[in-house]
Design a protein around this motif. Sequence first.
Motif, PDB file in Angstrom:
ATOM      1  N   THR A  11       0.829  -1.210   0.000  1.00 49.00           N
ATOM      2  CA  THR A  11       0.000   0.000   0.000  1.00 49.00           C
ATOM      3  C   THR A  11       0.862   1.258   0.000  1.00 49.00           C
ATOM      4  N   ILE A  12       1.886   1.284   0.832  1.00 50.08           N
ATOM      5  CA  ILE A  12       2.768   2.457   0.882  1.00 50.08           C
ATOM      6  C   ILE A  12       3.541   2.591  -0.428  1.00 50.08           C
ATOM      7  N   TYR A  13       4.009   1.488  -0.980  1.00 56.27           N
ATOM      8  CA  TYR A  13       4.782   1.504  -2.222  1.00 56.27           C
ATOM      9  C   TYR A  13       3.953   2.065  -3.376  1.00 56.27           C
ATOM     10  N   ALA A  14       2.646   1.776  -3.374  1.00 55.82           N
ATOM     11  CA  ALA A  14       1.758   2.229  -4.448  1.00 55.82           C
ATOM     12  C   ALA A  14       1.308   3.685  -4.270  1.00 55.82           C
ATOM     13  N   THR A  15       1.613   4.281  -3.129  1.00 54.66           N
ATOM     14  CA  THR A  15       1.201   5.658  -2.867  1.00 54.66           C
ATOM     15  C   THR A  15       2.075   6.630  -3.650  1.00 54.66           C
ATOM     16  N   ASP A  16       1.500   7.760  -4.018  1.00 52.78           N
ATOM     17  CA  ASP A  16       2.187   8.798  -4.781  1.00 52.78           C
ATOM     18  C   ASP A  16       3.430   9.293  -4.043  1.00 52.78           C
ATOM     19  N   ALA A  17       4.543   9.438  -4.757  1.00 57.87           N
ATOM     20  CA  ALA A  17       5.820   9.839  -4.151  1.00 57.87           C
ATOM     21  C   ALA A  17       5.760  11.237  -3.564  1.00 57.87           C
ATOM     22  N   GLU A  18       5.031  12.152  -4.197  1.00 59.43           N
ATOM     23  CA  GLU A  18       4.924  13.516  -3.662  1.00 59.43           C
ATOM     24  C   GLU A  18       4.229  13.533  -2.313  1.00 59.43           C
ATOM     25  N   THR A  19       3.241  12.682  -2.161  1.00 60.39           N
ATOM     26  CA  THR A  19       2.519  12.606  -0.889  1.00 60.39           C
ATOM     27  C   THR A  19       3.425  12.063   0.208  1.00 60.39           C
ATOM     28  N   LEU A  20       4.185  11.021  -0.105  1.00 53.50           N
ATOM     29  CA  LEU A  20       5.050  10.403   0.894  1.00 53.50           C
ATOM     30  C   LEU A  20       6.226  11.292   1.289  1.00 53.50           C
ATOM     31  N   SER A  21       6.729  12.081   0.352  1.00 56.01           N
ATOM     32  CA  SER A  21       7.897  12.918   0.649  1.00 56.01           C
ATOM     33  C   SER A  21       7.540  14.175   1.424  1.00 56.01           C
ATOM     34  N   GLY A  22       6.265  14.442   1.595  1.00 54.90           N
ATOM     35  CA  GLY A  22       5.854  15.606   2.374  1.00 54.90           C
ATOM     36  C   GLY A  22       5.473  16.801   1.536  1.00 54.90           C
ATOM     37  N   SER A  23       5.542  16.680   0.200  1.00 47.81           N
ATOM     38  CA  SER A  23       5.141  17.781  -0.672  1.00 47.81           C
ATOM     39  C   SER A  23       3.640  18.013  -0.602  1.00 47.81           C
ATOM     40  N   LYS A  24       2.900  16.936  -0.374  1.00 49.07           N
ATOM     41  CA  LYS A  24       1.449  17.016  -0.211  1.00 49.07           C
ATOM     42  C   LYS A  24       1.090  16.484   1.168  1.00 49.07           C
ATOM     43  N   LYS A  25      -0.063  16.904   1.659  1.00 47.71           N
ATOM     44  CA  LYS A  25      -0.525  16.433   2.964  1.00 47.71           C
ATOM     45  C   LYS A  25      -0.923  14.964   2.865  1.00 47.71           C
ATOM     46  N   GLN A  26      -0.436  14.172   3.813  1.00 45.76           N
ATOM     47  CA  GLN A  26      -0.704  12.733   3.836  1.00 45.76           C
ATOM     48  C   GLN A  26      -2.070  12.476   4.469  1.00 45.76           C
ATOM     49  N   ASP A  27      -2.900  11.692   3.819  1.00 41.03           N
ATOM     50  CA  ASP A  27      -4.202  11.302   4.352  1.00 41.03           C
ATOM     51  C   ASP A  27      -4.040   9.940   5.033  1.00 41.03           C
ATOM     52  N   PHE A  28      -3.779   9.964   6.339  1.00 41.72           N
ATOM     53  CA  PHE A  28      -3.512   8.719   7.062  1.00 41.72           C
ATOM     54  C   PHE A  28      -4.748   7.842   7.188  1.00 41.72           C
ATOM     55  N   GLN A  29      -5.924   8.463   7.242  1.00 39.70           N
ATOM     56  CA  GLN A  29      -7.156   7.670   7.311  1.00 39.70           C
ATOM     57  C   GLN A  29      -7.307   6.835   6.038  1.00 39.70           C
ATOM     58  N   LYS A  30      -7.009   7.438   4.904  1.00 42.56           N
ATOM     59  CA  LYS A  30      -7.081   6.727   3.628  1.00 42.56           C
ATOM     60  C   LYS A  30      -6.038   5.605   3.580  1.00 42.56           C
ATOM     61  N   LEU A  31      -4.835   5.886   4.073  1.00 42.73           N
ATOM     62  CA  LEU A  31      -3.765   4.896   4.079  1.00 42.73           C
ATOM     63  C   LEU A  31      -4.122   3.694   4.951  1.00 42.73           C
ATOM     64  N   THR A  32      -4.555   3.950   6.179  1.00 34.10           N
ATOM     65  CA  THR A  32      -4.887   2.847   7.086  1.00 34.10           C
ATOM     66  C   THR A  32      -6.107   2.065   6.591  1.00 34.10           C
ATOM     67  N   SER A  33      -7.071   2.760   5.986  1.00 33.77           N
ATOM     68  CA  SER A  33      -8.236   2.059   5.419  1.00 33.77           C
ATOM     69  C   SER A  33      -7.834   1.159   4.263  1.00 33.77           C
ATOM     70  N   ALA A  34      -6.895   1.626   3.442  1.00 32.02           N
ATOM     71  CA  ALA A  34      -6.431   0.818   2.307  1.00 32.02           C
ATOM     72  C   ALA A  34      -5.677  -0.418   2.786  1.00 32.02           C
ATOM     73  N   ILE A  35      -4.859  -0.263   3.830  1.00 35.77           N
ATOM     74  CA  ILE A  35      -4.135  -1.413   4.387  1.00 35.77           C
ATOM     75  C   ILE A  35      -5.120  -2.426   4.960  1.00 35.77           C
ATOM     76  N   LYS A  36      -6.079  -1.937   5.719  1.00 33.54           N
ATOM     77  CA  LYS A  36      -7.105  -2.806   6.325  1.00 33.54           C
ATOM     78  C   LYS A  36      -7.885  -3.551   5.235  1.00 33.54           C
TER      79      LYS A  36
END
Length: 161
Positions: A95-120
């Motif tokens: 899930t993290i690997y498939a996430t956009d690089a700009e979001t992960l690097s801090g250029s964009k705000k990270q939506d943790f609710q979306k991330l944890t929901s996708a992992i679940k």
Amino acid sequence: MIRLIATGLWICLVTALSTYAATMWESKTTPATEVDQLFGGLRSMQTSTISVPVIDNGGVQGYVLAQFTFTMNSEIVNRMSITPDVFLLDAAFRTIYATDAETLSGSKKQDFQKLTSAIKKRVNERFGHDFVADVLIEKFNFVSKDQTRQGMEQVKARPEF
């Protein structure tokens, strides 16, 4: 003389009873049925820290260091022949690997609710039913490629003993 012995026995008895009472008071636990009612038979499992490379423009831009805690149905966990943390880490990594690089690097705000929901969702789809109740983030850091190189140069500069 008898008063001295009686007083000594009295002091020993009071000390023993107060120690017993204090121990019982401190170790008072909630009965198992109340715990099951509070948490619905959930069990938590903390994963080890994973390092996920962030790839953008054909190269590694940095790494995400993440650690999660999963809450799962304890009945299912007890029946499993393999520990579920390997599946949990695999789902988190993918899930993290498939996430956009700009979001992960801090250029964009990270939506943790979306991330944890996708992992679940990914873990539950893999098992075929609602195995994971919730995903909690323990640690989530982005380390750029430049920061890792600086750290390695500092390690190389230290004399070995």
